[in-house]
Enzyme design. Structure first.
Site, short mmCIF file in Angstrom:
data_model
loop_
_atom_site.label_atom_id
_atom_site.label_comp_id
_atom_site.label_asym_id
_atom_site.label_seq_id
_atom_site.Cartn_x
_atom_site.Cartn_y
_atom_site.Cartn_z
NE ARG A 1 -6.17 62.70 -12.19
CZ ARG A 1 -5.62 63.47 -13.13
NH1 ARG A 1 -5.04 64.59 -12.80
NH2 ARG A 1 -5.69 63.13 -14.41
N PRO B 1 -4.71 52.58 -11.21
CG PRO B 1 -5.14 52.35 -8.92
CD PRO B 1 -4.89 51.55 -10.17
CB CYS C 1 8.45 84.89 -19.53
SG CYS C 1 9.70 85.67 -18.52
N1 LLP Z 1 -3.28 53.45 -17.37
C1 LLP Z 1 -2.99 54.01 -18.55
C2 LLP Z 1 -2.73 53.15 -19.69
C3 LLP Z 1 -2.91 55.39 -18.67
O1 LLP Z 1 -2.63 55.93 -19.84
C4 LLP Z 1 -3.13 56.20 -17.53
C5 LLP Z 1 -3.04 57.66 -17.62
C6 LLP Z 1 -3.41 55.57 -16.32
C7 LLP Z 1 -3.49 54.20 -16.27
C8 LLP Z 1 -3.61 56.33 -15.04
O2 LLP Z 1 -4.64 57.25 -15.09
P1 LLP Z 1 -5.08 57.98 -13.72
O3 LLP Z 1 -5.60 56.90 -12.78
O4 LLP Z 1 -3.92 58.65 -13.16
O5 LLP Z 1 -6.13 58.92 -14.15
N2 LLP Z 1 -1.24 64.39 -17.44
C9 LLP Z 1 -2.67 64.27 -17.29
C10 LLP Z 1 -3.11 62.86 -17.06
C11 LLP Z 1 -2.71 61.94 -18.19
C12 LLP Z 1 -3.05 60.53 -17.88
C13 LLP Z 1 -2.51 59.63 -18.93
N3 LLP Z 1 -2.75 58.27 -18.70
C14 LLP Z 1 -3.11 65.17 -16.13
O6 LLP Z 1 -2.27 65.83 -15.56
O7 LLP Z 1 -4.29 65.25 -15.84
#
Ligand code: LLP
Length: 433
Positions: free
Chosen positions: A290, A288, A358
């Site tokens: 986010r 996790p 901008c």
């Molecule tokens: N593991 C892997 C291999 C990942 O690629 C990611 C996220 C995570 C874990 C963690 O995912 P989370 O639990 O945070 O959802 N910039 C985008 C999010 C891109 C996530 C990429 N990979 C945004 O701002 O929503």
């Protein structure tokens, strides 16, 4: 959401602090991270996953937010870290994070990054495909270091989220697709290799996901895959890394799903599936990002201009924007904000909080109900702990805000505010100019 609290002066309270006091002390724009909230989320992950299931480890996805201080918090909470570049690895290493608890990801690792990961002794390199595997083998041989790896697979599962953050479908740039013999061939190669120890597999189906169905479907696909590989070529996977992707609710009137909503369903399905396929349940990992840090962060801005356009919209423009939070312009992400010194006043206006870049698309929050706002007023945008600081840019030559870590009675800068001189640090003027 736990975020919206006020004190007797009608000031927004966050992490045990009056937001106005923080703005006064550190200036704006300012990222504020609550140490207690980060720790509480880590502990929730531990309680509902690591302590609940045997052989279960959670690693924090560093891409969400990874200053060195964050590495320290994660370490002290007993989680691992997933890194996705040499820079993230370097950050964790310099912060003193135990390398054996690092998972090194990436669909396009450079040779240098692979070498660096091997030299650093990371716990796992998550190999994204066969061509990367070949480079890894070469580097491992030249260093004389055996690498423990997982293969990342794309389980062919669609999750309901923005297409830019969807990763588990067969056409994804990530992972080995589970069609044809790509994976079986890769496993055979790894089993023959002297320099690589294949421990198992990894999948990550996407991010900001609210229902567990796609995660559970991915587990089903993986159980079938593990059973198939156990039969031919006789490979017993010791480890399954099920990625992250657990969504958080941005609307303060809503509530983010508990992490157990995902992990319980996946674990039950995995245990049952393995039992009925007659294979041992592998050690499990989740990643996790986010879910751990998003709600633990807010961004404070100062209002610069207020522009009512009669009958259309009122723009309240602030001293930051898409440079410190590109998510609204990149994904259409919706944020909520509060008038941080007017929490006791009635919301009487509907405004759009705009950034200072901008770009017409530089809008942070739309249709926000607030009391009348004026130049100099403080605005707090909620839920900005994840993928804001880590995705920040210097567009328009705007320096990046400072990051402050707070807890009751403490406030520490963990990343300094950039200066104009910082912006010029890498500029060179050739002599003929
Ligand atoms: N593991 C892997 C291999 C990942 O690629 C990611 C996220 C995570 C874990 C963690 O995912 P989370 O639990 O945070 O959802 N910039 C985008 C999010 C891109 C996530 C990429 N990979 C945004 O701002 O929503």
């Amino acid at each position: 959401m736990e975020q919206v609290k006020a004190n007797e002066m009608g000031h927004f309270l966050f992490g045990g602090w009056d937001a106005a006091e923080l703005a006064e002390k550190f200036g704006t724009p300012l990222y504020v991270l609550s140490e207690d909230m980060i720790r509480a989320r880590c502990r929730a992950v531990k309680a509902s996953f690591m302590d609940k299931w045997e052989n279960a480890l959670a690693v924090y996805a560093g891409k969400a937010f990874l200053p060195m201080a964050m590495c320290r918090i994660i370490e002290s909470e007993g989680l691992g870290i997933d890194v996705v570049s040499g820079g993230e690895l370097y950050t964790a290493k310099v912060a003193g994070f135990p390398m054996e608890k690092v998972f090194f990801h990436g669909n396009s690792k450079t040779r240098d990054e692979i070498r660096y990961a091997l030299e650093s002794g990371v716990g796992r390199i998550v190999v994204d495909g066969i061509s990367e595997f070949e480079t890894l083998e070469e580097e491992a041989s030249s260093l004389g270091r055996k690498a423990s790896i997982l293969f990342r697979v794309s389980p062919g599962v669609d999750a309901h989220t923005h297409k830019y953050i969807l990763t588990g479908h067969t056409g994804s740039k990530f992972g080995i697709p589970l069609v044809g013999d790509y994976l079986r061939d890769a496993v055979r190669r790894a089993m023959r290799s002297e320099m690589v120890s294949l421990k198992g597999f990894h999948f990550h189906i996407g991010s900001q996901i609210f229902e567990n169905t796609s995660h559970v479907m991915a587990v089903d696909v993986l159980v079938k895959t593990l059973a198939g590989l156990a039969a031919d070529p006789g490979f017993a996977a010791e480890e399954l890394n099920m990625g992250g992707g657990y969504g958080v609710e941005f609307d303060p009137s809503g509530k983010s799903p508990e992490i157990g909503t995902f992990t319980d369903a996946m674990m039950v399905r995995l245990s049952e599936g393995c039992a009925s396929a007659g294979i041992p349940r592998p050690r499990v990992i989740i990643e996790p990002g986010r879910w751990i840090v998003s709600e633990a962060g807010v961004t404070l801005y100062t209002v610069q201009t207020v522009k009512p356009i009669s009958g259309i919209v009122t723009y309240v423009s602030v001293d930051g924007g898409m440079t410190d939070n590109p998510r609204p312009s990149l994904y259409g992400a919706k944020y909520w904000a509060v008038a941080a010194e007017k929490m006791d006043e009635k919301p009487s206006e509907t405004v759009t909080i705009a950034g200072k870049c901008c770009e017409s698309g530089d809008v942070i929050a739309e249709n926000l109900k607030v009391p009348p706002l004026h130049r100099g007023d403080l605005v707090a945008v909620l839920n900005t702990g994840a993928y804001t600081f880590s995705m920040a840019s210097n567009y328009n030559r705007i320096p990046r805000p400072a990051v402050v870590l707070v807890s009751p009675g403490r406030s520490d800068v963990i990343v300094e505010r950039q200066t104009y001189d910082d912006l010029l640090r890498w500029d060179r003027i050739p002599e003929h100019l």
